[in-house]
Motif scaffolding. Structure first.
Motif, short mmCIF file in Angstrom:
data_model
loop_
_atom_site.label_atom_id
_atom_site.label_comp_id
_atom_site.label_asym_id
_atom_site.label_seq_id
_atom_site.Cartn_x
_atom_site.Cartn_y
_atom_site.Cartn_z
N PHE A 201 37.20 39.93 -4.10
CA PHE A 201 35.85 39.88 -3.54
C PHE A 201 34.88 39.87 -4.71
N CYS A 202 33.74 39.23 -4.50
CA CYS A 202 32.76 39.15 -5.58
C CYS A 202 31.36 39.26 -5.02
N THR A 203 30.44 39.67 -5.88
CA THR A 203 29.03 39.66 -5.55
C THR A 203 28.40 38.49 -6.28
N LYS A 204 27.43 37.89 -5.63
CA LYS A 204 26.80 36.70 -6.21
C LYS A 204 25.33 36.67 -5.85
N ALA A 205 24.60 35.83 -6.52
CA ALA A 205 23.22 35.57 -6.15
C ALA A 205 23.27 34.49 -5.07
N PHE A 206 23.00 33.27 -5.41
CA PHE A 206 23.09 32.21 -4.42
C PHE A 206 24.37 31.39 -4.54
N MET A 207 24.96 31.36 -5.72
CA MET A 207 26.11 30.50 -5.92
C MET A 207 27.24 31.26 -6.59
N SER A 208 28.45 31.08 -6.11
CA SER A 208 29.60 31.72 -6.75
C SER A 208 30.46 30.70 -7.49
N GLY A 209 30.11 29.44 -7.37
CA GLY A 209 30.92 28.42 -8.02
C GLY A 209 32.34 28.47 -7.49
N ASP A 210 33.28 28.12 -8.31
CA ASP A 210 34.68 28.13 -7.92
C ASP A 210 35.43 29.27 -8.60
N ALA A 211 34.74 30.38 -8.86
CA ALA A 211 35.34 31.51 -9.57
C ALA A 211 36.59 32.01 -8.86
N ILE A 212 36.51 32.21 -7.55
CA ILE A 212 37.66 32.74 -6.81
C ILE A 212 38.79 31.71 -6.78
N LEU A 213 38.45 30.45 -6.64
CA LEU A 213 39.47 29.40 -6.64
C LEU A 213 40.20 29.38 -7.99
N GLU A 214 39.45 29.52 -9.07
CA GLU A 214 40.07 29.54 -10.40
C GLU A 214 41.01 30.74 -10.56
N LEU A 215 40.59 31.90 -10.06
CA LEU A 215 41.46 33.09 -10.13
C LEU A 215 42.69 32.91 -9.24
N HIS A 216 42.49 32.29 -8.08
CA HIS A 216 43.63 32.02 -7.19
C HIS A 216 44.67 31.15 -7.90
N ASP A 217 44.22 30.12 -8.61
CA ASP A 217 45.14 29.24 -9.31
C ASP A 217 45.93 30.00 -10.38
N ILE A 218 45.26 30.91 -11.09
CA ILE A 218 45.96 31.74 -12.08
C ILE A 218 46.97 32.65 -11.38
N SER A 219 46.55 33.24 -10.25
CA SER A 219 47.44 34.11 -9.48
C SER A 219 48.69 33.37 -9.03
N LYS A 220 48.48 32.18 -8.51
CA LYS A 220 49.60 31.37 -8.01
C LYS A 220 50.57 31.05 -9.14
N ALA A 221 50.05 30.74 -10.32
CA ALA A 221 50.91 30.46 -11.47
C ALA A 221 51.75 31.69 -11.85
N ASN A 222 51.23 32.90 -11.53
CA ASN A 222 51.95 34.14 -11.82
C ASN A 222 52.73 34.64 -10.60
N SER A 223 52.91 33.79 -9.60
CA SER A 223 53.66 34.12 -8.37
C SER A 223 53.03 35.24 -7.56
N LEU A 224 51.72 35.38 -7.62
CA LEU A 224 51.00 36.32 -6.77
C LEU A 224 50.52 35.58 -5.53
N LYS A 225 50.48 36.27 -4.40
CA LYS A 225 50.07 35.66 -3.14
C LYS A 225 48.64 36.11 -2.82
#
Length: 189
Positions: free
Chosen positions: A53-77
């Motif tokens: 979860f994250c806090t943002k102003a108006f835009m969060s960009g793809d920060a969570i998507l980028e972290l998800h991709d790193i997680s997936k590479a490390n076999s995290l769900k």
């Protein structure tokens, strides 16, 4: 439950022993803080679940998507994600005088449906079904800001950060600011 504030000297061992990870962070310049990214990269554990979860102003960009991709590479769900608008995390809050109509509008916009969002976030954690975050093209507000203006702001921001300094007469050199800066922008020479 183990709560750890991530900083430069965070101990990774207790984090690696966890059964489940929930990581919260503020968005900086449309990205997760570098310390959060480094932490997720260090989680070389298999078959464990993670939520963001994250806090943002108006835009969060793809920060969570980028972290998800790193997680997936490390076999995290990844099982749950949520971003929250937070008052005061954007420049608009600077223009709102206390108790003004502008302040009330900003607080309403930022706080809208927060209880529902928290409930959905928790229920997705309980289900433990893997999800895939969708890429964002930010929100409608992003279209109102010309790309050159956003780039100019970013350029000024990156020039400004190295100019920050401490006041020698009141700094006690405890190094807490250095250890706790989520972007690792503060150095002590």
């Amino acid at each position: 439950v183990l709560l750890i504030q991530i900083n430069r000297s965070s101990i990774i061992k207790p984090i690696l022993d966890a059964d489940y990870y929930i990581i919260g962070f503020p968005i900086y310049d449309l990205s997760a803080p570098s310390l959060v990214t480094k932490l997720v990269e260090s989680l070389k554990v298999r078959s464990k679940s993670i939520s963001y979860f994250c806090t943002k102003a108006f835009m969060s960009g793809d920060a969570i998507l980028e972290l998800h991709d790193i997680s997936k590479a490390n076999s995290l769900k990844t099982v749950s994600i949520q971003d929250f608008y937070m008052p005061g995390t954007d420049a608009l809050a600077l223009f709102a005088k206390k108790s003004s109509k502008t302040e009330r509008i900003l607080k309403f916009f930022h706080s809208r449906n927060i209880h529902l969002k928290i409930s959905k976030f928790i229920s997705r954690i309980e289900k433990e079904q893997e999800i895939k975050p969708k890429p964002k093209w930010y929100n409608s507000f992003a279209f109102l800001i010309p790309l050159k203006t956003k780039q100019a702001f970013h350029d000024q921001y990156t020039k400004y950060v190295p100019l920050l300094y401490s006041k020698k007469d009141i700094c006690i050199e405890c190094m807490l600011c250095v250890k706790n800066c989520p972007q690792e922008n503060i150095n002590f020479d």
